[in-house]
Scaffold this motif. Structure first.
Motif, PDB file in Angstrom:
ATOM      1  N   GLU A 214     -57.324-101.618  18.212  1.00 42.29           N
ATOM      2  CA  GLU A 214     -58.328-102.685  18.173  1.00 42.29           C
ATOM      3  C   GLU A 214     -57.920-103.855  19.055  1.00 42.29           C
ATOM      4  O   GLU A 214     -58.743-104.421  19.780  1.00 42.29           O
ATOM      5  N   ARG A 215     -56.625-104.219  19.005  1.00 41.46           N
ATOM      6  CA  ARG A 215     -56.150-105.327  19.841  1.00 41.46           C
ATOM      7  C   ARG A 215     -56.304-104.999  21.325  1.00 41.46           C
ATOM      8  O   ARG A 215     -56.809-105.801  22.108  1.00 41.46           O
ATOM      9  N   VAL A 216     -55.842-103.826  21.715  1.00 40.07           N
ATOM     10  CA  VAL A 216     -55.869-103.462  23.130  1.00 40.07           C
ATOM     11  C   VAL A 216     -57.306-103.317  23.619  1.00 40.07           C
ATOM     12  O   VAL A 216     -57.647-103.721  24.744  1.00 40.07           O
ATOM     13  N   LYS A 217     -58.168-102.761  22.782  1.00 41.23           N
ATOM     14  CA  LYS A 217     -59.571-102.638  23.149  1.00 41.23           C
ATOM     15  C   LYS A 217     -60.178-104.019  23.405  1.00 41.23           C
ATOM     16  O   LYS A 217     -60.934-104.223  24.369  1.00 41.23           O
ATOM     17  N   GLY A 218     -59.825-104.985  22.575  1.00 42.87           N
ATOM     18  CA  GLY A 218     -60.325-106.343  22.760  1.00 42.87           C
ATOM     19  C   GLY A 218     -59.844-106.973  24.048  1.00 42.87           C
ATOM     20  O   GLY A 218     -60.617-107.622  24.759  1.00 42.87           O
ATOM     21  N   TRP A 219     -58.542-106.784  24.355  1.00 43.52           N
ATOM     22  CA  TRP A 219     -58.012-107.355  25.598  1.00 43.52           C
ATOM     23  C   TRP A 219     -58.645-106.674  26.810  1.00 43.52           C
ATOM     24  O   TRP A 219     -58.937-107.344  27.807  1.00 43.52           O
ATOM     25  N   ARG A 220     -58.846-105.372  26.741  1.00 40.50           N
ATOM     26  CA  ARG A 220     -59.445-104.655  27.871  1.00 40.50           C
ATOM     27  C   ARG A 220     -60.839-105.198  28.170  1.00 40.50           C
ATOM     28  O   ARG A 220     -61.192-105.445  29.334  1.00 40.50           O
ATOM     29  N   GLU A 221     -61.634-105.397  27.123  1.00 40.15           N
ATOM     30  CA  GLU A 221     -62.996-105.888  27.321  1.00 40.15           C
ATOM     31  C   GLU A 221     -63.010-107.347  27.766  1.00 40.15           C
ATOM     32  O   GLU A 221     -63.780-107.740  28.649  1.00 40.15           O
ATOM     33  N   ARG A 222     -62.142-108.149  27.170  1.00 37.47           N
ATOM     34  CA  ARG A 222     -62.121-109.583  27.475  1.00 37.47           C
ATOM     35  C   ARG A 222     -61.710-109.860  28.915  1.00 37.47           C
ATOM     36  O   ARG A 222     -62.284-110.734  29.578  1.00 37.47           O
ATOM     37  N   PHE A 223     -60.737-109.100  29.419  1.00 39.90           N
ATOM     38  CA  PHE A 223     -60.200-109.392  30.750  1.00 39.90           C
ATOM     39  C   PHE A 223     -60.623-108.361  31.794  1.00 39.90           C
ATOM     40  O   PHE A 223     -60.162-108.426  32.941  1.00 39.90           O
ATOM     41  N   GLY A 224     -61.482-107.431  31.427  1.00 37.06           N
ATOM     42  CA  GLY A 224     -61.957-106.430  32.373  1.00 37.06           C
ATOM     43  C   GLY A 224     -60.860-105.552  32.924  1.00 37.06           C
ATOM     44  O   GLY A 224     -60.835-105.255  34.130  1.00 37.06           O
ATOM     45  N   LEU A 225     -59.960-105.110  32.061  1.00 37.94           N
ATOM     46  CA  LEU A 225     -58.780-104.364  32.484  1.00 37.94           C
ATOM     47  C   LEU A 225     -59.070-102.864  32.608  1.00 37.94           C
ATOM     48  O   LEU A 225     -59.857-102.302  31.845  1.00 37.94           O
ATOM     49  N   THR A 226     -58.405-102.242  33.556  1.00 38.10           N
ATOM     50  CA  THR A 226     -58.346-100.786  33.632  1.00 38.10           C
ATOM     51  C   THR A 226     -56.962-100.369  33.146  1.00 38.10           C
ATOM     52  O   THR A 226     -55.955-100.680  33.787  1.00 38.10           O
ATOM     53  N   LEU A 227     -56.896 -99.703  32.008  1.00 36.19           N
ATOM     54  CA  LEU A 227     -55.622 -99.391  31.367  1.00 36.19           C
ATOM     55  C   LEU A 227     -55.422 -97.880  31.278  1.00 36.19           C
ATOM     56  O   LEU A 227     -56.381 -97.110  31.199  1.00 36.19           O
ATOM     57  N   ASN A 228     -54.145 -97.486  31.267  1.00 36.99           N
ATOM     58  CA  ASN A 228     -53.803 -96.071  31.159  1.00 36.99           C
ATOM     59  C   ASN A 228     -52.992 -95.731  29.915  1.00 36.99           C
ATOM     60  O   ASN A 228     -53.013 -94.584  29.460  1.00 36.99           O
ATOM     61  N   TYR A 229     -52.254 -96.728  29.373  1.00 36.13           N
ATOM     62  CA  TYR A 229     -51.328 -96.416  28.289  1.00 36.13           C
ATOM     63  C   TYR A 229     -51.315 -97.502  27.213  1.00 36.13           C
ATOM     64  O   TYR A 229     -51.420 -98.694  27.510  1.00 36.13           O
TER      65      TYR A 229
END
Length: 400
Positions: A214-229
């Motif tokens: 949930e935390r990582v999903k929030g950061w990804r959406e908030r900062f427009g991140l492309t994440l792999n791990y």
């Protein structure tokens, strides 16, 4: 330990080893077949999209690494010395480099040895990784380690949710992400959220992974991140004081599948990096009783060995489980000391009252010359101990 183990190859090895040595023995014994089975069982149960790294701090011996190399996806290292040990076993196995105090030379060599990911533990470390990678002309892939502002399940060690030396405070996460996006030769691949260690509750551990997602999903959406791990660390527990209490791996995996069904982040692999959970049960510490005494009404067994070989019981302040291996051999012309139906405190050969491996343990019979076989000694045993304190001889290391 159950009787099956005592009747098997470990017991045979101890008795043969004793017959070959006239002096009191002390040895670590590792059952590599048991290690393989444990690792395969752990890896095979993980859901799709999960990867298992072995945290070699638990036991970095080359024989252990060679045994695990074909089974685990990769290794987690906490120093350049550990990375070198991994590269002696495999030139291309994926490696994660963590730890709160990385030096410039460690970061540089780690990049040259092609580690897969580096856990960035602070704002300064992000800058230093970028600086070194730019100088080398290398792209550094990093995971930001975050000390979450959250409450966590009870465990032996807590590394987040409170002030610790690990990770970047969650309140600084915006600064860390924006800085990472601005720095050259630095690629933010995801986050490292290893918050607890030696947790024994599988249900709570699955809930913990849900919090992470949930935390990582929030950061990804908030900062427009492309994440792999997302690295969820290890933390799967081993109980040294209650043989009936175990981390229920099958329960965890079952609930993890449900967590991922509800909260999985598309394109993001979930990484785990256990050490103790993989290696603890494969190791034994066998050490001979060299004296028995009663002091101020308390019975003591003095060992050829102790906390300079096996520091874990003293470090964690528990009585480590052991079994008595009877030895009939007695080479002296005088009587053999023994005790019956008493509580024994098991102490080592060091000149300190802190050299104790178990306290007030009821034994039916114990003699000088018998061997105590400590179980669950495959992780955080020899390598965390003060080997050369008082300059006693080192124990033997036997790999079955």
């Amino acid at each position: 330990m159950n009787q099956t183990v005592l009747d098997g190859k470990v017991l045979t090895t101890i008795k043969e080893w004793k017959q070959e040595h006239s002096q009191p023995i002390s040895a670590f014994i590792y059952d590599l077949q048991a290690l393989r089975e444990r690792a395969r069982q752990t890896v095979s149960g993980l859901p799709e999209g999960c990867r298992l790294f072995y945290a070699i701090k638990a036991n970095p011996t080359q024989e252990i690494l060679k045994c695990l190399e074909p089974i685990v996806y990769g290794f987690e290292a906490a120093s350049i010395g550990e990375i070198r040990k991994i590269r002696q076993v495999s030139s291309d196995k994926p490696v994660i480099f963590g730890g709160p105090g990385k030096k410039d030379n460690e970061i540089e060599e780690a990049l040259l040895l092609q580690v897969k990911l580096i856990h960035a533990e602070s704002i300064l470390e992000l800058r230093r990784i970028s600086h070194i990678a730019t100088r080398l002309g290398i792209q550094a892939s990093v995971l930001i380690r975050v000390n979450l502002r959250a409450s966590f399940p009870e465990a032996t060690l807590i590394m987040a949710g409170r002030p610790t030396q690990f990770g970047i405070d969650e309140e600084q996460i915006e600064d860390a992400i924006l800085l990472t996006q601005s720095l050259p030769n630095l690629q933010l691949e995801g986050f490292h959220l290893h918050s607890i260690s030696n947790n024994l509750d599988a249900h709570l551990h699955a809930r913990l992974i849900s919090v992470y997602l949930e935390r990582v999903k929030g950061w990804r959406e908030r900062f427009g991140l492309t994440l792999n791990y997302l690295n969820a660390g290890g933390g799967f527990g081993i109980s040294y004081t209650d043989s009936e209490r175990k981390f229920e791996w099958d329960t965890f995996v079952s609930e993890l599948r449900q967590v991922l069904y509800q909260n999985a982040i598309p394109g993001v692999e979930l990484l785990f990096e256990p050490g103790r959970y993989i290696a603890a049960a494969c190791g034994y510490y066998a050490t001979e009783v060299v004296d028995l005494k009663c002091n101020h009404g308390k019975h003591y067994a003095i060992l050829r060995g102790g906390s300079h070989h096996f520091r874990l019981p003293g470090a964690w302040q528990h009585s480590h489980p052991f079994e008595i291996v009877p030895v009939e051999q007695w080479n002296y012309p005088f009587g053999r000391p023994e005790v019956w139906d008493v509580e024994i405190t098991v102490a080592g050969e060091l000149c300190t009252p802190k050299d104790v491996l178990a306290r007030d343990i009821q034994v039916s019979r114990l003699r000088v010359g018998d061997i105590l076989l400590f179980t669950l000694a495959g992780a955080y045993g020899w390598t965390i101990s003060a080997h050369d304190f008082l300059s006693h001889e080192h124990p033997d290391h036997i790999f079955l």
